[in-house]
Design a protein around this motif. Structure first.
Motif, PDB file in Angstrom:
ATOM      1  N   VAL A 101      13.275  31.174   7.516  1.00 27.45           N
ATOM      2  CA  VAL A 101      14.800  31.028   6.596  1.00 27.45           C
ATOM      3  C   VAL A 101      15.384  32.897   7.264  1.00 27.45           C
ATOM      4  N   VAL A 102      17.224  32.793   7.025  1.00 34.70           N
ATOM      5  CA  VAL A 102      17.300  34.141   7.173  1.00 34.70           C
ATOM      6  C   VAL A 102      17.915  34.193   5.883  1.00 34.70           C
ATOM      7  N   PRO A 103      17.832  35.503   5.400  1.00 34.94           N
ATOM      8  CA  PRO A 103      18.392  36.713   3.915  1.00 34.94           C
ATOM      9  C   PRO A 103      19.222  36.415   3.735  1.00 34.94           C
ATOM     10  N   PRO A 104      19.638  35.720   2.611  1.00 33.77           N
ATOM     11  CA  PRO A 104      21.097  35.479   2.440  1.00 33.77           C
ATOM     12  C   PRO A 104      21.688  36.910   2.026  1.00 33.77           C
ATOM     13  N   GLY A 105      20.723  38.472   2.098  1.00 35.80           N
ATOM     14  CA  GLY A 105      21.534  39.493   2.014  1.00 35.80           C
ATOM     15  C   GLY A 105      22.530  40.118   3.770  1.00 35.80           C
ATOM     16  N   VAL A 106      21.270  39.775   4.317  1.00 34.48           N
ATOM     17  CA  VAL A 106      21.458  40.115   5.827  1.00 34.48           C
ATOM     18  C   VAL A 106      22.894  39.557   6.651  1.00 34.48           C
ATOM     19  N   LEU A 107      23.131  38.502   6.227  1.00 33.86           N
ATOM     20  CA  LEU A 107      24.111  37.214   6.410  1.00 33.86           C
ATOM     21  C   LEU A 107      25.232  37.703   5.661  1.00 33.86           C
ATOM     22  N   ALA A 108      25.322  38.118   4.334  1.00 36.06           N
ATOM     23  CA  ALA A 108      25.873  38.421   3.476  1.00 36.06           C
ATOM     24  C   ALA A 108      26.839  40.005   4.191  1.00 36.06           C
ATOM     25  N   GLU A 109      25.349  41.145   5.046  1.00 40.05           N
ATOM     26  CA  GLU A 109      26.112  42.012   5.424  1.00 40.05           C
ATOM     27  C   GLU A 109      26.831  42.205   6.215  1.00 40.05           C
TER      28      GLU A 109
END
Length: 78
Positions: free
Chosen positions: A42-50
């Motif tokens: 799982v990759v935190p969505p916030g990291v991808l959004a950043e």
């Protein structure tokens, strides 16, 4: 070796990409075990959004060739 001078937004995009890359690697390392077993990483969505936001603000969305040229010039492989 020549060095690239990045704009602030380009530097933020490169740093966000590197954080995303390290997060993905850590997620796969934490998943452990044989492929196909257990839960997917799982990759935190916030990291991808950043990373996506930083690419957009640097004007690099959809221009992967330019982005990876900047990335390589700022953070070359050993």
């Amino acid at each position: 070796m020549p060095t690239a001078v990045l704009t602030d937004r380009e530097r933020v995009a490169v740093q966000a990409y590197l954080r995303l890359l390290h997060t993905v690697r850590a997620a796969f390392d934490a998943a452990g075990g044989p492929p196909g077993g257990g839960r997917p990483p799982v990759v935190p969505p916030g990291v991808l959004a950043e990373a996506e936001r930083a690419l957009a603000e640097a004007g690099l969305t959809g221009n992967e060739e330019e982005f990876f040229r900047l990335l390589h010039s700022w953070c070359p492989q050993p």
